[in-house]
Design a protein around this motif. Structure first.
Motif, PDB file in Angstrom:
ATOM      1  N   UNK A  51       4.751  28.385  51.199  1.00 29.44           N
ATOM      2  CA  UNK A  51       5.036  29.143  49.973  1.00 29.44           C
ATOM      3  C   UNK A  51       6.351  29.908  50.111  1.00 29.44           C
ATOM      4  N   UNK A  52       6.567  30.523  51.254  1.00 30.54           N
ATOM      5  CA  UNK A  52       7.797  31.268  51.518  1.00 30.54           C
ATOM      6  C   UNK A  52       9.010  30.339  51.464  1.00 30.54           C
ATOM      7  N   UNK A  53       8.926  29.207  52.132  1.00 24.97           N
ATOM      8  CA  UNK A  53      10.057  28.288  52.207  1.00 24.97           C
ATOM      9  C   UNK A  53      10.349  27.600  50.875  1.00 24.97           C
ATOM     10  N   UNK A  54       9.315  27.382  50.057  1.00 24.69           N
ATOM     11  CA  UNK A  54       9.503  26.693  48.784  1.00 24.69           C
ATOM     12  C   UNK A  54       9.840  27.614  47.623  1.00 24.69           C
ATOM     13  N   UNK A  55       9.848  28.917  47.846  1.00 22.13           N
ATOM     14  CA  UNK A  55      10.170  29.855  46.767  1.00 22.13           C
ATOM     15  C   UNK A  55      11.655  29.741  46.422  1.00 22.13           C
ATOM     16  N   UNK A  56      11.997  29.228  45.222  1.00 23.53           N
ATOM     17  CA  UNK A  56      13.401  29.056  44.871  1.00 23.53           C
ATOM     18  C   UNK A  56      14.157  30.372  44.721  1.00 23.53           C
ATOM     19  N   UNK A  57      13.432  31.449  44.453  1.00 26.15           N
ATOM     20  CA  UNK A  57      14.075  32.758  44.261  1.00 26.15           C
ATOM     21  C   UNK A  57      14.127  33.577  45.551  1.00 26.15           C
ATOM     22  N   UNK A  58      13.530  33.066  46.624  1.00 23.29           N
ATOM     23  CA  UNK A  58      13.476  33.783  47.911  1.00 23.29           C
ATOM     24  C   UNK A  58      12.844  35.167  47.738  1.00 23.29           C
ATOM     25  N   UNK A  59      11.778  35.212  46.952  1.00 25.74           N
ATOM     26  CA  UNK A  59      11.108  36.477  46.668  1.00 25.74           C
ATOM     27  C   UNK A  59      10.069  36.850  47.717  1.00 25.74           C
ATOM     28  N   UNK A  60       9.733  35.929  48.617  1.00 23.09           N
ATOM     29  CA  UNK A  60       8.741  36.193  49.664  1.00 23.09           C
ATOM     30  C   UNK A  60       9.473  36.385  50.982  1.00 23.09           C
ATOM     31  N   UNK A  61       9.127  37.464  51.672  1.00 24.99           N
ATOM     32  CA  UNK A  61       9.787  37.803  52.924  1.00 24.99           C
ATOM     33  C   UNK A  61       8.738  37.962  54.012  1.00 24.99           C
ATOM     34  N   UNK A  62       8.983  37.343  55.174  1.00 24.59           N
ATOM     35  CA  UNK A  62       8.106  37.534  56.331  1.00 24.59           C
ATOM     36  C   UNK A  62       8.517  38.833  57.011  1.00 24.59           C
ATOM     37  N   UNK A  63       7.567  39.749  57.144  1.00 30.71           N
ATOM     38  CA  UNK A  63       7.863  41.048  57.743  1.00 30.71           C
ATOM     39  C   UNK A  63       7.696  41.042  59.250  1.00 30.71           C
ATOM     40  N   UNK A  64       6.635  40.447  59.711  1.00 31.77           N
ATOM     41  CA  UNK A  64       6.365  40.442  61.152  1.00 31.77           C
ATOM     42  C   UNK A  64       5.750  39.115  61.539  1.00 31.77           C
TER      43      UNK A  64
END
Length: 70
Positions: A51-64
């Motif tokens: 989901x993170x990698x496929x988000x075209x808007x880069x709205x998901x960020x891995x925190x830890x």
């Protein structure tokens, strides 16, 4: 692992909910919200990373990431 969703960046594509519906819900207009506090157990990590990698808007960020204790 923990993730964060920046709703100001979300463009409503819905790919996050497609890959990891238990962590991302969509409102009536297709914009995502994070379900829970963003904590992802190891068994769900592949779906959330997709989901993170496929988000075209880069709205998901891995925190830890899960690191072994020192």
């Amino acid at each position: 692992m923990r993730v964060r969703l920046d709703r100001t960046l979300c463009d409503g594509f819905g790919t996050c909910a497609k890959h990891a519906a238990q962590y991302f819900s969509l409102d009536d207009w297709g914009y995502a919200s994070l379900v829970g506090d963003g904590t992802v157990p190891p068994e769900d990590r592949p779906a959330v990373l997709r989901a993170l990698l496929d988000c075209p808007a880069h709205a998901i960020v891995e925190l830890t990431d899960d690191l072994p204790p020192h």
